[in-house]
Design a protein around this motif. Structure first.
Motif, PDB file in Angstrom:
ATOM      1  N   GLN A 186       0.720  -1.455  -0.386  1.00 28.58           N
ATOM      2  CA  GLN A 186      -0.056   0.181   0.042  1.00 28.58           C
ATOM      3  C   GLN A 186       0.886   1.013   0.098  1.00 28.58           C
ATOM      4  O   GLN A 186       0.669   2.298  -0.390  1.00 28.58           O
ATOM      5  CB  GLN A 186      -0.944   0.728   1.078  1.00 28.58           C
ATOM      6  CG  GLN A 186      -1.903  -0.808   1.346  1.00 28.58           C
ATOM      7  CD  GLN A 186      -2.941  -0.874   2.405  1.00 28.58           C
ATOM      8  OE1 GLN A 186      -2.456  -0.181   3.744  1.00 28.58           O
ATOM      9  NE2 GLN A 186      -3.809  -2.208   2.684  1.00 28.58           N
ATOM     10  N   LEU A 187       2.121   1.313   0.556  1.00 31.63           N
ATOM     11  CA  LEU A 187       3.126   2.486   0.582  1.00 31.63           C
ATOM     12  C   LEU A 187       3.222   2.587  -0.163  1.00 31.63           C
ATOM     13  O   LEU A 187       3.519   3.572  -0.622  1.00 31.63           O
ATOM     14  CB  LEU A 187       3.685   2.252   2.285  1.00 31.63           C
ATOM     15  CG  LEU A 187       4.476   3.432   2.783  1.00 31.63           C
ATOM     16  CD1 LEU A 187       3.370   4.533   3.025  1.00 31.63           C
ATOM     17  CD2 LEU A 187       5.400   3.251   3.973  1.00 31.63           C
ATOM     18  N   LEU A 188       3.921   1.692  -1.249  1.00 32.45           N
ATOM     19  CA  LEU A 188       4.989   1.250  -2.499  1.00 32.45           C
ATOM     20  C   LEU A 188       4.128   1.882  -3.071  1.00 32.45           C
ATOM     21  O   LEU A 188       4.836   2.806  -4.163  1.00 32.45           O
ATOM     22  CB  LEU A 188       5.473   0.053  -3.038  1.00 32.45           C
ATOM     23  CG  LEU A 188       6.627  -0.019  -3.549  1.00 32.45           C
ATOM     24  CD1 LEU A 188       7.906   0.624  -3.358  1.00 32.45           C
ATOM     25  CD2 LEU A 188       6.456  -1.332  -3.912  1.00 32.45           C
ATOM     26  N   ILE A 189       2.841   1.295  -3.309  1.00 28.46           N
ATOM     27  CA  ILE A 189       1.869   2.352  -4.190  1.00 28.46           C
ATOM     28  C   ILE A 189       1.433   3.389  -4.332  1.00 28.46           C
ATOM     29  O   ILE A 189       1.375   3.863  -5.289  1.00 28.46           O
ATOM     30  CB  ILE A 189       0.569   0.966  -4.881  1.00 28.46           C
ATOM     31  CG1 ILE A 189       1.470  -0.282  -5.441  1.00 28.46           C
ATOM     32  CG2 ILE A 189      -0.205   1.132  -5.993  1.00 28.46           C
ATOM     33  CD1 ILE A 189       0.384  -1.446  -4.956  1.00 28.46           C
ATOM     34  N   SER A 190       1.045   3.441  -2.920  1.00 29.42           N
ATOM     35  CA  SER A 190       0.811   5.357  -3.200  1.00 29.42           C
ATOM     36  C   SER A 190       1.680   5.891  -3.165  1.00 29.42           C
ATOM     37  O   SER A 190       1.452   7.145  -3.080  1.00 29.42           O
ATOM     38  CB  SER A 190       0.311   5.561  -1.165  1.00 29.42           C
ATOM     39  OG  SER A 190       0.778   4.980   0.001  1.00 29.42           O
ATOM     40  N   SER A 191       3.207   5.695  -2.962  1.00 25.64           N
ATOM     41  CA  SER A 191       4.431   6.706  -3.052  1.00 25.64           C
ATOM     42  C   SER A 191       4.908   7.036  -4.531  1.00 25.64           C
ATOM     43  O   SER A 191       5.133   7.750  -4.682  1.00 25.64           O
ATOM     44  CB  SER A 191       5.237   6.233  -2.911  1.00 25.64           C
ATOM     45  OG  SER A 191       5.940   5.220  -3.287  1.00 25.64           O
ATOM     46  N   ILE A 192       3.493   6.442  -5.929  1.00 30.63           N
ATOM     47  CA  ILE A 192       3.676   6.923  -6.778  1.00 30.63           C
ATOM     48  C   ILE A 192       3.775   8.073  -7.436  1.00 30.63           C
ATOM     49  O   ILE A 192       2.266   8.620  -7.034  1.00 30.63           O
ATOM     50  CB  ILE A 192       3.003   5.718  -7.875  1.00 30.63           C
ATOM     51  CG1 ILE A 192       3.755   4.310  -7.482  1.00 30.63           C
ATOM     52  CG2 ILE A 192       3.210   6.037  -9.183  1.00 30.63           C
ATOM     53  CD1 ILE A 192       3.227   2.736  -8.371  1.00 30.63           C
ATOM     54  N   PRO A 193       4.713   8.753  -8.192  1.00 29.11           N
ATOM     55  CA  PRO A 193       4.167  10.718  -8.205  1.00 29.11           C
ATOM     56  C   PRO A 193       2.969  10.274  -8.928  1.00 29.11           C
ATOM     57  O   PRO A 193       2.744   9.739 -10.442  1.00 29.11           O
ATOM     58  CB  PRO A 193       4.997  10.523  -8.908  1.00 29.11           C
ATOM     59  CG  PRO A 193       6.336  10.165  -7.966  1.00 29.11           C
ATOM     60  CD  PRO A 193       5.626   8.595  -7.628  1.00 29.11           C
ATOM     61  N   THR A 194       2.078  11.060  -9.164  1.00 32.45           N
ATOM     62  CA  THR A 194       0.982  11.174 -10.213  1.00 32.45           C
ATOM     63  C   THR A 194       1.297  12.350 -11.236  1.00 32.45           C
ATOM     64  O   THR A 194       1.767  13.416 -11.002  1.00 32.45           O
ATOM     65  CB  THR A 194      -0.480  11.608  -9.651  1.00 32.45           C
ATOM     66  OG1 THR A 194      -0.763  12.670  -8.536  1.00 32.45           O
ATOM     67  CG2 THR A 194      -0.937  10.007  -8.740  1.00 32.45           C
ATOM     68  N   PRO A 195       0.848  12.280 -11.891  1.00 33.97           N
ATOM     69  CA  PRO A 195       1.325  13.659 -13.368  1.00 33.97           C
ATOM     70  C   PRO A 195       0.643  15.242 -12.793  1.00 33.97           C
ATOM     71  O   PRO A 195      -0.457  15.298 -14.149  1.00 33.97           O
ATOM     72  CB  PRO A 195       0.652  12.635 -14.443  1.00 33.97           C
ATOM     73  CG  PRO A 195      -0.068  11.905 -14.475  1.00 33.97           C
ATOM     74  CD  PRO A 195       0.184  11.474 -12.935  1.00 33.97           C
ATOM     75  N   ASP A 196       0.278  14.699 -11.890  1.00 37.98           N
ATOM     76  CA  ASP A 196      -1.195  16.489 -11.425  1.00 37.98           C
ATOM     77  C   ASP A 196       0.071  17.328 -10.859  1.00 37.98           C
ATOM     78  O   ASP A 196      -0.259  16.728  -9.553  1.00 37.98           O
ATOM     79  CB  ASP A 196      -1.934  15.772 -11.037  1.00 37.98           C
ATOM     80  CG  ASP A 196      -3.321  17.119 -10.354  1.00 37.98           C
ATOM     81  OD1 ASP A 196      -3.189  17.885 -11.015  1.00 37.98           O
ATOM     82  OD2 ASP A 196      -4.930  16.338 -10.067  1.00 37.98           O
TER      83      ASP A 196
END
Length: 325
Positions: free
Chosen positions: A247-257
């Motif tokens: 959960q922490l790993l995936i939530s840390s992916i930067p979003t292009p916003d």
């Protein structure tokens, strides 16, 4: 039907007195039918060590790797020749794998000569040109050039052309797109997908870039400090991760916003509140010192990797190593 690749209880320990456990009792399988399995995790999670063991470049401390039902460390030379032809590697650095003295043509010629793929020079030429076109390269722009005259993306695709000549059953791709520009990554990944769908070639794709794993689909295995934290269907894990680390790993992916700030910190956790002896002990959940949902029993024993309970929110074939489930 036998699995194409079966990794059983793989453990790799480095060092003598001050030992480092790089891989800790890892087990997974790649089925006989063509597929893509993504092996993801932070740097130091054991991904590349697993790749080296599977390729036979490193003898594991414990456990074994079976390819088509046979241990890859078998001394049978005939079987080893088959294994070397059916399991091919694509490494991270698209330059260091080449001898700068020789032209790109030699990379393909050596494979054809060593494995007797062509009867004569003209047939070899036709095979080389076909292989290059299969990976979106123009033979007239590549064959007569030295490696330094090719871009990083061209060098990586030249490695795929070499793989194409061999028609292997399995590719071990270790961070193959991390050193090529973003514009070429999709092209490279599409070739792997085409290899699977058109030529029946499976891939073990090793990466720390979760977006590339999402693009490829298939299965995903999330590693942390040499252990599997979660595994399952890639899209399901990415959309609804269950293990706190995933959960922490995936939530840390930067979003292009640009309106969203990237505020997640993978190093957060109650480490300052625990004793050093507990932090150094491996017979526990290794993510306990960083987990926002840590419980007392997380420090007492290692959680086993197993399927989610029937009443869990996720109904796929997910496996998680966490006491929450």
């Amino acid at each position: 039907m036998r699995d194409l690749l079966l990794v059983e209880n793989l453990t790799q320990v480095f060092g003598g007195r001050n030992q480092t456990v790089a891989v800790d009792d890892v087990s997974f399988r790649i089925p006989a039918e063509p597929t893509i399995v993504n092996l993801v995790g932070e740097s130091g999670s054991g991904k590349s060590t697993i790749a080296r063991i599977i390729l036979g470049l490193l003898r594991p401390t414990a456990g074994r790797v079976l390819y088509d039902g046979t241990d890859i460390l078998t001394p049978d030379r005939g079987w080893n020749r088959i294994f070397r032809s059916e399991v091919q590697a694509v490494f991270q650095d698209p330059y260091s794998v080449y001898n700068p003295v020789y032209k790109a043509e030699r990379v393909l010629k050596l494979v054809i000569r060593k494995f007797g793929l062509a009867k004569n020079k003209s047939e070899a030429r036709v095979m080389m040109e076909e292989a290059l076109r299969a990976v979106d390269l123009r033979p007239e722009e590549v064959l007569d050039r030295h490696p330094h005259q090719l871009s990083g993306g061209q060098r990586q695709r030249l490695m795929l052309a070499r793989v194409y000549l061999m028609r292997p059953r399995l590719i071990i791709a270790d961070e193959p797109v991390s050193m090529i520009d973003a514009g070429m990554r999709a092209s490279f990944l599409n070739i792997l997908l085409d290899f699977r769908d058109t030529h029946g070639i499976s891939t073990l794709f090793i990466t720390h870039d979760l977006s590339t794993a999402m693009y490829l689909g298939g299965e995903i295995i999330v590693l942390y400090q040499g252990r599997i934290m979660e595994q399952g269907e890639t899209r399901g894990v990415m959309q609804a991760p269950q293990h706190p680390y995933a959960q922490l790993l995936i939530s840390s992916i930067p979003t292009p916003d640009p309106r969203r700030r990237w505020e997640e910190d993978l190093s957060t956790g109650p480490l300052a509140e625990i004793e050093l002896s507990a932090a150094m002990e491996r017979d526990r959940c290794l993510f306990a010192d960083r987990c926002p949902q840590v419980m007392e029993k997380c420090w007492g024993a290692r959680p086993t990797l197993g399927p989610l309970e029937a009443d869990a929110a996720v109904a796929d074939s997910r496996q998680v190593a966490c006491y929450l489930y």
